[in-house]
Design an enzyme around this catalytic site. Structure first.
Site, PDB file in Angstrom:
ATOM      1  CG  LEU A  12       0.519  -1.549   5.661  1.00  0.00           C
ATOM      2  CD1 LEU A  12      -0.467  -2.708   5.656  1.00  0.00           C
ATOM      3  CD2 LEU A  12       1.609  -1.772   4.621  1.00  0.00           C
ATOM      4  CG  ASP A  13       0.948   4.311   1.501  1.00  0.00           C
ATOM      5  OD1 ASP A  13       1.269   5.146   2.364  1.00  0.00           O
ATOM      6  OD2 ASP A  13       1.666   4.018   0.525  1.00  0.00           O
ATOM      7  CE  LYS A  14      -6.642   7.787   1.589  1.00  0.00           C
ATOM      8  NZ  LYS A  14      -7.577   8.899   1.914  1.00  0.00           N
ATOM      9  CB  ALA A  16      -1.146  -0.707   1.315  1.00  0.00           C
ATOM     10  NE  ARG A 145       2.546   6.033  -1.438  1.00  0.00           N
ATOM     11  CZ  ARG A 145       2.521   7.275  -0.940  1.00  0.00           C
ATOM     12  NH1 ARG A 145       1.974   8.252  -1.629  1.00  0.00           N
ATOM     13  NH2 ARG A 145       3.053   7.534   0.246  1.00  0.00           N
TER      14      ARG A 145
END
Length: 241
Positions: A12-14, A16, A145
């Protein structure tokens, strides 16, 4: 854990939160199958601004008046189904052998190529101007995003992702997940046979029917078993159940 072999099926994006599917031991051989699953997210788009990273951690690069909810409802259907999507420049996409985000951090011009993804559903959960929360069901490879950016532009505005939570990976739901600090290997590990039972539909879409029984009996996969060129390594073992 009895095995020192640990893997996952997508980070996951940091900024998220949400579900990450972790695999250990022989189950790591299932990773490539799990990555094929659709994903589900809850994401909040903040309209009126766009950041360089397309999320809350970036620097604002554009501003515009936020749209009305009526405008948003008008444009959302255009994002359903198969669409072409350009990944964020700050992403792990490879460009000429290097990650896009590494090039972007060095100030190099980055133009990730568009790729086809599928948005199965977009449901509005909440609208409190200028923030819109959506429930999104999508194919692998989808960047939420980028979706925030593109919805903002389609509305005649700008937008970035204020928050993101992954709620589902295929049949696995975040409601059944456990926080890392609460993990108990005696209670929270799914048996290999149960994990394999989640993916027969994917496997059977690639394996020739005459080889089902042999693979079920533990025969390692070989290229000749597949209906089309596989993305699997010879020697991988899986049960079709």
């Amino acid at each position: 854990l009895s095995s020192n072999k640990i893997g996952h099926t997508g980070t996951l994006d940091k900024f998220a939160t949400g579900l990450i599917v972790a695999l250990s031991g022989q189950a790591t051989k299932l990773a490539r199958f799990f990555t094929e699953f659709d994903k589900e997210y809850e994401g909040t788009i903040l309209f009126g601004k766009e950041t360089d990273t397309l999320d809350i951690e970036g620097s604002v690069i554009y501003t515009a008046p936020p749209p009305s909810i009526e405008t948003i409802k008008t444009v959302l259907p255009a994002f359903l189904g198969e669409i072409n999507q350009v990944p964020p420049i700050f992403s792990a996409v490879h460009i000429n052998g290097e990650r896009s985000y590494k090039k972007a951090r060095k100030g190099e011009g980055v133009n990730p190529p568009a790729r086809q993804i599928t948005i199965k559903s977009l449901d509005i959960i909440n609208w409190t101007s200028p923030s819109l929360t959506l429930k999104i069901s999508c194919s692998k490879g989808t960047y939420i995003r980028s979706l925030a950016r593109d919805i903002g532009l389609a509305c005649g505005s700008r937008g970035f992702l204020e928050s993101l939570k992954r709620t589902r990976v295929g049949p696995l739901n975040v409601s059944a997940a456990v926080d890392p600090e609460d993990f108990n290997p005696q209670l929270n590990i799914m048996p290999l046979k149960d994990a394999a039972a989640l993916i027969p539909g994917i496997v059977k879409g690639f394996i020739k029917r005459e080889y089902y029984k042999s693979v079920n009996n533990g025969l390692p996969l070989k290229e000749a078993f597949f209906l089309s060129p596989p993305c699997y390594r010879e020697g991988d073992i899986i049960s079709l159940l």
